[in-house]
Design an enzyme around this catalytic site. Structure first.
Site, PDB file in Angstrom:
ATOM      1  N   LYS A 209     -30.590 -58.127 -35.146  1.00  0.00           N
ATOM      2  CA  LYS A 209     -29.948 -57.270 -34.135  1.00  0.00           C
ATOM      3  C   LYS A 209     -28.433 -57.193 -34.391  1.00  0.00           C
ATOM      4  O   LYS A 209     -27.838 -56.110 -34.361  1.00  0.00           O
ATOM      5  CB  LYS A 209     -30.228 -57.822 -32.731  1.00  0.00           C
ATOM      6  CG  LYS A 209     -29.439 -57.177 -31.616  1.00  0.00           C
ATOM      7  CD  LYS A 209     -29.810 -55.724 -31.398  1.00  0.00           C
ATOM      8  CE  LYS A 209     -28.798 -55.004 -30.527  1.00  0.00           C
ATOM      9  NZ  LYS A 209     -29.126 -53.616 -30.282  1.00  0.00           N
ATOM     10  N   CYS A 263     -21.611 -52.287 -27.366  1.00  0.00           N
ATOM     11  CA  CYS A 263     -22.465 -52.902 -28.401  1.00  0.00           C
ATOM     12  C   CYS A 263     -21.713 -53.031 -29.722  1.00  0.00           C
ATOM     13  O   CYS A 263     -21.416 -54.126 -30.182  1.00  0.00           O
ATOM     14  CB  CYS A 263     -23.717 -52.065 -28.610  1.00  0.00           C
ATOM     15  SG  CYS A 263     -24.582 -51.734 -27.076  1.00  0.00           S
TER      16      CYS A 263
HETATM   17  N1  SAJ Z   1     -18.758 -43.697 -33.822  1.00  0.00           N
HETATM   18  C1  SAJ Z   1     -17.832 -43.219 -34.739  1.00  0.00           C
HETATM   19  N2  SAJ Z   1     -18.303 -42.613 -35.879  1.00  0.00           N
HETATM   20  C2  SAJ Z   1     -19.625 -42.462 -36.127  1.00  0.00           C
HETATM   21  C3  SAJ Z   1     -20.563 -42.980 -35.194  1.00  0.00           C
HETATM   22  C4  SAJ Z   1     -20.101 -43.592 -34.059  1.00  0.00           C
HETATM   23  O1  SAJ Z   1     -16.604 -43.329 -34.545  1.00  0.00           O
HETATM   24  O2  SAJ Z   1     -19.967 -41.882 -37.153  1.00  0.00           O
HETATM   25  C5  SAJ Z   1     -18.283 -44.370 -32.586  1.00  0.00           C
HETATM   26  C6  SAJ Z   1     -18.745 -43.662 -31.314  1.00  0.00           C
HETATM   27  O3  SAJ Z   1     -17.909 -42.596 -30.986  1.00  0.00           O
HETATM   28  C7  SAJ Z   1     -18.673 -44.805 -30.316  1.00  0.00           C
HETATM   29  C8  SAJ Z   1     -19.072 -46.014 -31.144  1.00  0.00           C
HETATM   30  O4  SAJ Z   1     -18.887 -45.638 -32.501  1.00  0.00           O
HETATM   31  O5  SAJ Z   1     -17.355 -44.983 -29.827  1.00  0.00           O
HETATM   32  C9  SAJ Z   1     -20.491 -46.508 -30.939  1.00  0.00           C
HETATM   33  O6  SAJ Z   1     -21.386 -45.406 -30.828  1.00  0.00           O
HETATM   34  P1  SAJ Z   1     -22.821 -45.370 -31.553  1.00  0.00           P
HETATM   35  O7  SAJ Z   1     -23.458 -44.083 -31.240  1.00  0.00           O
HETATM   36  O8  SAJ Z   1     -22.650 -45.703 -32.979  1.00  0.00           O
HETATM   37  O9  SAJ Z   1     -23.592 -46.602 -30.942  1.00  0.00           O
HETATM   38  P2  SAJ Z   1     -23.944 -47.155 -29.452  1.00  0.00           P
HETATM   39  O10 SAJ Z   1     -22.978 -48.244 -29.134  1.00  0.00           O
HETATM   40  O11 SAJ Z   1     -24.097 -46.067 -28.460  1.00  0.00           O
HETATM   41  O12 SAJ Z   1     -25.422 -47.760 -29.711  1.00  0.00           O
HETATM   42  C10 SAJ Z   1     -25.597 -48.721 -30.746  1.00  0.00           C
HETATM   43  C11 SAJ Z   1     -26.803 -48.298 -31.613  1.00  0.00           C
HETATM   44  N3  SAJ Z   1     -26.850 -49.133 -32.818  1.00  0.00           N
HETATM   45  C12 SAJ Z   1     -26.924 -48.581 -34.059  1.00  0.00           C
HETATM   46  O13 SAJ Z   1     -26.943 -47.381 -34.253  1.00  0.00           O
HETATM   47  C13 SAJ Z   1     -27.020 -49.529 -35.206  1.00  0.00           C
HETATM   48  C14 SAJ Z   1     -28.096 -48.453 -30.810  1.00  0.00           C
HETATM   49  O14 SAJ Z   1     -29.221 -48.202 -31.627  1.00  0.00           O
HETATM   50  C15 SAJ Z   1     -28.196 -49.866 -30.212  1.00  0.00           C
HETATM   51  O15 SAJ Z   1     -29.354 -50.007 -29.410  1.00  0.00           O
HETATM   52  C16 SAJ Z   1     -26.994 -50.077 -29.316  1.00  0.00           C
HETATM   53  O16 SAJ Z   1     -25.804 -49.993 -30.138  1.00  0.00           O
HETATM   54  C17 SAJ Z   1     -27.110 -51.454 -28.665  1.00  0.00           C
HETATM   55  O17 SAJ Z   1     -27.445 -51.517 -27.463  1.00  0.00           O
HETATM   56  O18 SAJ Z   1     -26.957 -52.472 -29.364  1.00  0.00           O
END
Ligand code: SAJ
Length: 412
Positions: A209, A263
């Site tokens: 995880k 997360c």
């Molecule tokens: N972000 C970027 N660039 C990207 C992708 C995301 O800057 O290319 C930023 C987003 O804007 C945001 C942050 O990263 O601020 C996190 O967003 P996210 O969409 O990557 O992830 P979370 O936090 O919404 O959800 C994540 C997910 N984990 C992965 O994709 C590996 C989700 O599957 C998990 O269940 C969740 O964390 C969790 O609960 O752990």
């Protein structure tokens, strides 16, 4: 089967409602009496598609009950938060408190599943905390297959905004202490899950995880670093990424104003704190992503210098931590707006369609106003895009003429 789900937040509530929809009797427990009261009244406290309908269905057919106290049940799912402490280690006190209140209710044959994202070794601690309160019971890390109680670590992987569909369709890691712990946990998740259920020992499940979210953080850090390199060299990073991603084995993620949420901006630190000397990329990626809002502030400051009149009106498009959600937790956009709000030269016109009021720390600041997109863009000297909400992407480019633009999400 009756299941008690403890912690009715972004993970616990959708899980509880899906179990109830699929014929399982559910006790939903939360230590916030406000949450319990609103759920009993049929109101969801989380913005997530399908939740409201699932709640009224389960409440009406009597499959779910809400309480702030843990009842007896045959299975328990713990889905409480694991915040981060100032020294970047995990704060496990919510899990420990749950173990202490739950221990008196445990009986032979019960199954306890931990879902909260946790450092490696946490399930073992859960057993220790339970054993301290219930020396009369045998637990599986100590007693193996002869244990009275079954324990498993089964992390979730859902994306906010897609909770229900991902809870049903995602594959899930089942970190049971013994084979029978795995089987019992699988039986529970099979009641609503359609993805594969893959067994692993608890430490592998815990590490997996953390590794998933760290993988994403490290890849975002690379995108953010690439953006800084491109800006310094006068190159369009978005064009570079578009071209690079035509390679069959390359997929560069998107740079942004920083990494937020509860997360990805937190979990890599749990991995890092295991062994900081070894987890070098992990620590560096976190630092790069945490410093990104400061870099954006520098870019905005350069634009402010170009405006002669005072005050300088800045339209800040978005405050959530990512697109199409209302969640402001650890939001880099919010952090940037807060820093700009200290600048006496500025008037900030904040546009965040997913919230009704500004956060309390900004409400009494006369330099900050929550307003609508068209009004803000019309009045602003500078347009600062902080979140790629769909309705910002749809903005007609013509109304941007003559404006200075800082687009942290590459939407235009
Ligand atoms: N972000 C970027 N660039 C990207 C992708 C995301 O800057 O290319 C930023 C987003 O804007 C945001 C942050 O990263 O601020 C996190 O967003 P996210 O969409 O990557 O992830 P979370 O936090 O919404 O959800 C994540 C997910 N984990 C992965 O994709 C590996 C989700 O599957 C998990 O269940 C969740 O964390 C969790 O609960 O752990």
């Amino acid at each position: 089967m009756d299941v008690c789900v403890i912690g009715l937040g972004y993970i616990g509530l959708p899980t509880a409602l899906l179990l109830a929809k699929n014929g399982v009797k559910v006790h939903g427990v939360d230590n916030s009496s406000t949450v319990v009261r609103s759920l009993r009244a049929g109101e969801v406290h989380i913005k997530e598609p399908f939740l409201a309908d699932l709640l009224s269905e389960s409440v009406n057919n009597g499959m779910i009950k809400f309480s702030d106290e843990i009842p007896q049940a045959s299975s328990f799912i713990i889905s409480v938060p694991t915040p981060i402490l100032p020294d970047k280690t995990a704060d496990l006190h919510f899990i420990k408190n749950v173990c202490e209140s739950l221990a008196p209710k445990l009986k032979r044959g019960d199954l306890l599943i931990l879902e909260s994202t946790s450092p490696v070794g946490t399930l073992r601690k859960v057993e220790k905390w339970l054993r301290q309160r219930r020396p009369d019971l045998c637990f599986p890390f100590e007693e193996g297959t002869n244990a009275d109680v079954k324990l498993a670590y089964c992390p979730e992987r859902i994306l906010p905004g897609f909770a229900i569909e991902e809870l049903v369709s995602n594959d899930r890691i089942i970190g049971g202490v013994t084979g029978s712990c795995c089987e019992a946990a699988k039986k529970l998740y099979r009641s609503f899950g359609k993805g594969k259920l893959v067994s692993a020992v608890p430490e592998v499940a815990e590490m997996s995880k953390l590794a998933e979210n760290t993988f994403r953080d490290v890849n975002i850090a690379f995108a953010n670093e690439l953006e800084s390199l491109c800006i310094n060299a006068g190159i369009n990073v978005w064009e570079v990424i578009r071209l690079v991603n035509k390679h069959p084995r390359v997929n560069v993620l998107n740079p942004g104003p920083g990494v937020g949420g509860h997360c990805i901006s937190v979990d890599p630190w749990f991995l890092h704190s295991m062994d900081p000397d070894t987890a070098r990329i992990v620590g560096l990626a976190r630092t790069i992503n945490d410093n990104k809002p400061i870099e954006v502030l520098r870019r905005v400051s350069d634009l402010i210098e170009k405006i002669d009149s005072q005050p300088v009106f800045v339209a800040c498009l978005g405050m959530a931590f990512k697109k199409n959600v209302d969640d402001l937790r650890n939001s880099p956009a919010k952090q940037i707006i807060e820093s700009l709000s200290d600048d006496p030269r500025l008037q900030l016109l904040v546009v965040e369609p997913f919230i009704k009021n500004l956060p309390s720390d900004l409400q009494n600041n006369s330099r900050v106003r929550l307003t609508n997109k068209d009004g803000a863009i019309n009045k602003a000297h500078i347009i600062l895009i902080l979140v790629d909400h769909d309705q910002f992407i749809a903005i007609d480019q013509k109304i941007l003429e003559g404006k200075l633009i800082c687009d942290t999400r590459g939407i235009w």
